[in-house]
Design an enzyme around this catalytic site. Sequence first.
Site, PDB file in Angstrom:
ATOM      1  N   LYS A   1     -13.288   1.432 -13.423  1.00  0.00           N
ATOM      2  CA  LYS A   1     -13.752   0.078 -13.058  1.00  0.00           C
ATOM      3  C   LYS A   1     -14.214  -0.681 -14.301  1.00  0.00           C
ATOM      4  CE  LYS A   1     -12.877   0.353  -8.715  1.00  0.00           C
ATOM      5  NZ  LYS A   1     -11.737  -0.390  -8.157  1.00  0.00           N
TER       6      LYS A   1
ATOM      7  N   TYR B   1     -13.896   7.830 -12.225  1.00  0.00           N
ATOM      8  CA  TYR B   1     -13.666   6.715 -11.293  1.00  0.00           C
ATOM      9  C   TYR B   1     -14.439   5.484 -11.762  1.00  0.00           C
ATOM     10  CZ  TYR B   1     -14.587   3.490  -7.589  1.00  0.00           C
ATOM     11  OH  TYR B   1     -14.743   2.321  -6.894  1.00  0.00           O
TER      12      TYR B   1
ATOM     13  N   SER C   1     -17.269  -2.551  -8.912  1.00  0.00           N
ATOM     14  CA  SER C   1     -18.272  -1.712  -8.243  1.00  0.00           C
ATOM     15  C   SER C   1     -19.580  -1.737  -9.010  1.00  0.00           C
ATOM     16  CB  SER C   1     -17.753  -0.261  -8.172  1.00  0.00           C
ATOM     17  OG  SER C   1     -18.776   0.619  -7.761  1.00  0.00           O
TER      18      SER C   1
ATOM     19  N   ASP D   1       0.870  -1.186   0.000  1.00  0.00           N
ATOM     20  CA  ASP D   1       0.000   0.000   0.000  1.00  0.00           C
ATOM     21  C   ASP D   1       0.906   1.235   0.000  1.00  0.00           C
ATOM     22  OD1 ASP D   1      -3.241   0.361   1.221  1.00  0.00           O
ATOM     23  OD2 ASP D   1      -1.964   2.084   0.856  1.00  0.00           O
TER      24      ASP D   1
ATOM     25  N   ALA E   1      -6.142  -1.782  -4.370  1.00  0.00           N
ATOM     26  CA  ALA E   1      -5.494  -0.470  -4.510  1.00  0.00           C
ATOM     27  C   ALA E   1      -6.125   0.342  -5.633  1.00  0.00           C
ATOM     28  CB  ALA E   1      -4.002  -0.649  -4.772  1.00  0.00           C
TER      29      ALA E   1
ATOM     30  N   LYS F   1     -10.661   6.257  -5.104  1.00  0.00           N
ATOM     31  CA  LYS F   1     -12.076   5.881  -5.204  1.00  0.00           C
ATOM     32  C   LYS F   1     -13.052   7.031  -4.946  1.00  0.00           C
ATOM     33  CE  LYS F   1     -12.859   4.940  -0.406  1.00  0.00           C
ATOM     34  NZ  LYS F   1     -13.772   4.292   0.535  1.00  0.00           N
TER      35      LYS F   1
ATOM     36  N   PHE G   1     -21.639  -3.453  -3.835  1.00  0.00           N
ATOM     37  CA  PHE G   1     -22.670  -2.438  -3.722  1.00  0.00           C
ATOM     38  C   PHE G   1     -22.204  -1.446  -2.645  1.00  0.00           C
ATOM     39  CE2 PHE G   1     -25.910  -3.381  -6.883  1.00  0.00           C
ATOM     40  CZ  PHE G   1     -25.259  -4.444  -7.481  1.00  0.00           C
ATOM     41  N   ASN G   2     -22.912  -1.288  -1.542  1.00  0.00           N
ATOM     42  CA  ASN G   2     -22.459  -0.257  -0.590  1.00  0.00           C
ATOM     43  C   ASN G   2     -21.991  -0.855   0.732  1.00  0.00           C
ATOM     44  OD1 ASN G   2     -24.141   1.136  -2.655  1.00  0.00           O
ATOM     45  ND2 ASN G   2     -23.533   2.930  -1.445  1.00  0.00           N
TER      46      ASN G   2
ATOM     47  N   LEU H   1     -22.231   8.159   2.899  1.00  0.00           N
ATOM     48  CA  LEU H   1     -23.321   8.421   3.843  1.00  0.00           C
ATOM     49  C   LEU H   1     -23.015   7.992   5.264  1.00  0.00           C
ATOM     50  CD1 LEU H   1     -26.268   9.263   4.412  1.00  0.00           C
ATOM     51  CD2 LEU H   1     -26.945   6.915   3.811  1.00  0.00           C
TER      52      LEU H   1
ATOM     53  N   ARG I   1     -27.434  15.342  -5.251  1.00  0.00           N
ATOM     54  CA  ARG I   1     -25.998  15.429  -5.534  1.00  0.00           C
ATOM     55  C   ARG I   1     -25.775  15.043  -6.998  1.00  0.00           C
ATOM     56  NH1 ARG I   1     -21.956  11.651  -2.060  1.00  0.00           N
ATOM     57  NH2 ARG I   1     -23.159  10.023  -3.109  1.00  0.00           N
TER      58      ARG I   1
HETATM   59  P1  NAD Z   1      -9.565   2.744   0.563  1.00  0.00           P
HETATM   60  O1  NAD Z   1      -9.175   4.043  -0.034  1.00  0.00           O
HETATM   61  O2  NAD Z   1      -9.834   2.635   2.006  1.00  0.00           O
HETATM   62  O3  NAD Z   1      -8.469   1.629   0.204  1.00  0.00           O
HETATM   63  C1  NAD Z   1      -7.717   1.700  -0.979  1.00  0.00           C
HETATM   64  C2  NAD Z   1      -6.264   1.558  -0.563  1.00  0.00           C
HETATM   65  O4  NAD Z   1      -5.456   1.567  -1.719  1.00  0.00           O
HETATM   66  C3  NAD Z   1      -5.777   2.696   0.342  1.00  0.00           C
HETATM   67  O5  NAD Z   1      -5.156   2.160   1.479  1.00  0.00           O
HETATM   68  C4  NAD Z   1      -4.766   3.461  -0.535  1.00  0.00           C
HETATM   69  O6  NAD Z   1      -3.708   3.994   0.236  1.00  0.00           O
HETATM   70  C5  NAD Z   1      -4.310   2.355  -1.471  1.00  0.00           C
HETATM   71  N1  NAD Z   1      -3.813   2.785  -2.788  1.00  0.00           N
HETATM   72  C6  NAD Z   1      -4.420   3.596  -3.672  1.00  0.00           C
HETATM   73  N2  NAD Z   1      -3.654   3.718  -4.769  1.00  0.00           N
HETATM   74  C7  NAD Z   1      -2.550   2.943  -4.572  1.00  0.00           C
HETATM   75  C8  NAD Z   1      -1.393   2.655  -5.331  1.00  0.00           C
HETATM   76  N3  NAD Z   1      -1.190   3.200  -6.530  1.00  0.00           N
HETATM   77  N4  NAD Z   1      -0.463   1.821  -4.816  1.00  0.00           N
HETATM   78  C9  NAD Z   1      -0.635   1.276  -3.584  1.00  0.00           C
HETATM   79  N5  NAD Z   1      -1.712   1.509  -2.808  1.00  0.00           N
HETATM   80  C10 NAD Z   1      -2.657   2.344  -3.309  1.00  0.00           C
HETATM   81  O7  NAD Z   1     -10.824   2.236  -0.276  1.00  0.00           O
HETATM   82  P2  NAD Z   1     -11.782   0.986  -0.027  1.00  0.00           P
HETATM   83  O8  NAD Z   1     -13.129   1.520   0.298  1.00  0.00           O
HETATM   84  O9  NAD Z   1     -11.135   0.007   0.851  1.00  0.00           O
HETATM   85  O10 NAD Z   1     -11.875   0.383  -1.520  1.00  0.00           O
HETATM   86  C11 NAD Z   1     -11.046  -0.684  -1.894  1.00  0.00           C
HETATM   87  C12 NAD Z   1     -11.381  -1.006  -3.331  1.00  0.00           C
HETATM   88  O11 NAD Z   1     -12.775  -1.290  -3.444  1.00  0.00           O
HETATM   89  C13 NAD Z   1     -11.112   0.155  -4.297  1.00  0.00           C
HETATM   90  O12 NAD Z   1     -10.629  -0.398  -5.514  1.00  0.00           O
HETATM   91  C14 NAD Z   1     -12.492   0.763  -4.528  1.00  0.00           C
HETATM   92  O13 NAD Z   1     -12.595   1.368  -5.804  1.00  0.00           O
HETATM   93  C15 NAD Z   1     -13.355  -0.460  -4.443  1.00  0.00           C
HETATM   94  N6  NAD Z   1     -14.748  -0.179  -4.075  1.00  0.00           N
HETATM   95  C16 NAD Z   1     -15.031   0.421  -2.873  1.00  0.00           C
HETATM   96  C17 NAD Z   1     -16.375   0.657  -2.541  1.00  0.00           C
HETATM   97  C18 NAD Z   1     -16.741   1.326  -1.247  1.00  0.00           C
HETATM   98  O14 NAD Z   1     -17.918   1.677  -1.055  1.00  0.00           O
HETATM   99  N7  NAD Z   1     -15.812   1.511  -0.334  1.00  0.00           N
HETATM  100  C19 NAD Z   1     -17.397   0.281  -3.406  1.00  0.00           C
HETATM  101  C20 NAD Z   1     -17.063  -0.331  -4.618  1.00  0.00           C
HETATM  102  C21 NAD Z   1     -15.731  -0.574  -4.932  1.00  0.00           C
HETATM  103  C1  WQD Z   2     -25.263   6.801  -0.575  1.00  0.00           C
HETATM  104  C2  WQD Z   2     -26.541   7.612  -0.591  1.00  0.00           C
HETATM  105  C3  WQD Z   2     -26.290   9.826  -1.461  1.00  0.00           C
HETATM  106  C4  WQD Z   2     -23.731  11.346   1.712  1.00  0.00           C
HETATM  107  C5  WQD Z   2     -20.369   5.727  -3.788  1.00  0.00           C
HETATM  108  C6  WQD Z   2     -19.607   5.526  -5.071  1.00  0.00           C
HETATM  109  C7  WQD Z   2     -19.461   4.045  -5.328  1.00  0.00           C
HETATM  110  C8  WQD Z   2     -18.799   3.406  -4.142  1.00  0.00           C
HETATM  111  C9  WQD Z   2     -19.617   3.663  -2.896  1.00  0.00           C
HETATM  112  C10 WQD Z   2     -16.464   3.347  -4.627  1.00  0.00           C
HETATM  113  C11 WQD Z   2     -26.708   8.426  -1.860  1.00  0.00           C
HETATM  114  C12 WQD Z   2     -26.678   9.862   0.010  1.00  0.00           C
HETATM  115  C13 WQD Z   2     -24.513  10.521   0.931  1.00  0.00           C
HETATM  116  C14 WQD Z   2     -24.317  12.449   2.368  1.00  0.00           C
HETATM  117  C15 WQD Z   2     -26.437  11.823   1.469  1.00  0.00           C
HETATM  118  N1  WQD Z   2     -17.492   3.870  -3.948  1.00  0.00           N
HETATM  119  N2  WQD Z   2     -25.846  10.759   0.819  1.00  0.00           N
HETATM  120  N3  WQD Z   2     -25.656  12.635   2.229  1.00  0.00           N
HETATM  121  O1  WQD Z   2     -22.986   7.289  -3.906  1.00  0.00           O
HETATM  122  O2  WQD Z   2     -24.057   5.009  -3.543  1.00  0.00           O
HETATM  123  O3  WQD Z   2     -21.627   5.155  -3.939  1.00  0.00           O
HETATM  124  O4  WQD Z   2     -19.705   5.084  -2.735  1.00  0.00           O
HETATM  125  O5  WQD Z   2     -16.450   2.466  -5.397  1.00  0.00           O
HETATM  126  O6  WQD Z   2     -18.694   3.866  -6.484  1.00  0.00           O
HETATM  127  O7  WQD Z   2     -20.386   6.074  -6.110  1.00  0.00           O
HETATM  128  O8  WQD Z   2     -22.572   5.955  -1.793  1.00  0.00           O
HETATM  129  O9  WQD Z   2     -22.443   6.633   0.559  1.00  0.00           O
HETATM  130  O10 WQD Z   2     -21.798   8.328  -1.232  1.00  0.00           O
HETATM  131  O11 WQD Z   2     -24.195   7.702  -0.902  1.00  0.00           O
HETATM  132  O12 WQD Z   2     -27.647  12.041   1.335  1.00  0.00           O
HETATM  133  O13 WQD Z   2     -23.636  13.257   3.097  1.00  0.00           O
HETATM  134  O14 WQD Z   2     -26.508   8.550   0.490  1.00  0.00           O
HETATM  135  O15 WQD Z   2     -26.973  10.828  -2.182  1.00  0.00           O
HETATM  136  O16 WQD Z   2     -28.082   8.441  -2.189  1.00  0.00           O
HETATM  137  P1  WQD Z   2     -22.913   5.925  -3.352  1.00  0.00           P
HETATM  138  P2  WQD Z   2     -22.666   7.202  -0.791  1.00  0.00           P
END
Ligand code: NAD
Ligand code: WQD
Length: 342
Positions: A156, A152, A127, A32, A83, A86, A181-182, A203, A298
């Site tokens: 994906k 972003y 995602s 990381d 990594a 996001k 999903f979320n 959220l 938003r």
């Molecule tokens: P996060 O930011 O907590 O974790 C990502 C990690 O990757 C971080 O620790 C960051 O320091 C590291 N990183 C980023 N770029 C890097 C690089 N070039 N080299 C090494 N490390 C690097 O995010 P997360 O929520 O844990 O998400 C993990 C994965 O899941 C991401 O690919 C994200 O797109 C995907 N994802 C997350 C969500 C969500 O809601 N959290 C939803 C869908 C997909």
């Molecule tokens: C959820 C709902 C907002 C914040 C995003 C990325 C997705 C993934 C997950 C990386 C929505 C509402 C939010 C706030 C609000 N990330 N909201 N007030 O948008 O579904 O997904 O995060 O991969 O790719 O798009 O998640 O938690 O941002 O929002 O009303 O302060 O909550 O409008 O309806 P989202 P979110």
Amino acid sequence: MSKILLTGGTGYIGSHTAVELINAGFEVVIVDNLSNSSADVLNGIERITGVKPEFVKADCADMESMVSLFNRYPDICSVIHFAALKAVGESVEKPLQYYQNNITSLLNLLFLLNERCAASNFVFSSSCTVYGQPDNLPVTELSPYKPASSPYGNTKKIAEDILRDSVHASKSLKVVALRYFNPIGAHPSAEIGELPQGKPDNLVPFITQTAAGVRDKLMIFGNDYNTPDGTAIRDYFHVVDLAKAHVIALQRMIEGKSKQNFEVFNVGAGKGITVLEIVETFKRVTGTKLNYEFIGRREGDIEKVWADTSLANNELGWNPENSLGEALLSAWRWEKKIRNIL
Ligand code: NAD
Ligand code: WQD
């Protein structure tokens, strides 16, 4: 058992997956660059499992660093690739940074696995954002891609295409792409959790920070959607359940159970929940008050999405075990821990 490389493994989902992998008997190596996490997470993983994972601070988008990583761990042929950058909004402002970071990281890993491994297993963090606003709900893995609503989200979609084409050309690569999903919540121990840098986009961390008094009030983006209470619908589920899906996906490939060498699975609760339902459930399970106000929608938000998870349920044997209430309560326990609130 050979070591498993977790890229982005000190991040939110990666750290929870590291715990579940260690609990399942795997040895993990985390790489990381700490661009969105802290090395202190390793101590949290150790407090939960008794094992402090091997850690290398490096940028996956830097090939030289990746070559030296793979030279240091020559037996690594299984990777879970978390990594990435996001933040959806930030990706609109800095698209080149997102494409460079997220795509180059993936390409570097695939080049090295292809060069060094007779057989490699790759779990990819995809995602539900690839679906955009689906025409039909719940959305299945066969639902068509929609035009990405952000750079972003486009990284994906591009990544899935790269993986699909790489598997087609390779005899050695197997891939499972998990379309999250979320994910919400934190490990029940409150030793690890989500650590958004600055003002949270998502959220649930915004809710917990509001409940903790870090934020004045929650702004709810839009209450004029075509939904039961006017607020947008998403598919929220516990991050520990998501972490367990990665272990199952990895074991599927290692044990030769993949039906195709490139497989995609929706991972969610399979239930649509509105923002207001999240708010009311949070207040109920935590006993806290929550100030909120409705404001405009938003930009880039879709109205409603939730998963058909029957493929993951039937093929992977994966089912979420935690309720929405437990997920929200775990998020609150984590927030209180990091804010030193009793
Ligand atoms: P996060 O930011 O907590 O974790 C990502 C990690 O990757 C971080 O620790 C960051 O320091 C590291 N990183 C980023 N770029 C890097 C690089 N070039 N080299 C090494 N490390 C690097 O995010 P997360 O929520 O844990 O998400 C993990 C994965 O899941 C991401 O690919 C994200 O797109 C995907 N994802 C997350 C969500 C969500 O809601 N959290 C939803 C869908 C997909
Ligand atoms: C959820 C709902 C907002 C914040 C995003 C990325 C997705 C993934 C997950 C990386 C929505 C509402 C939010 C706030 C609000 N990330 N909201 N007030 O948008 O579904 O997904 O995060 O991969 O790719 O798009 O998640 O938690 O941002 O929002 O009303 O302060 O909550 O409008 O309806 P989202 P979110």
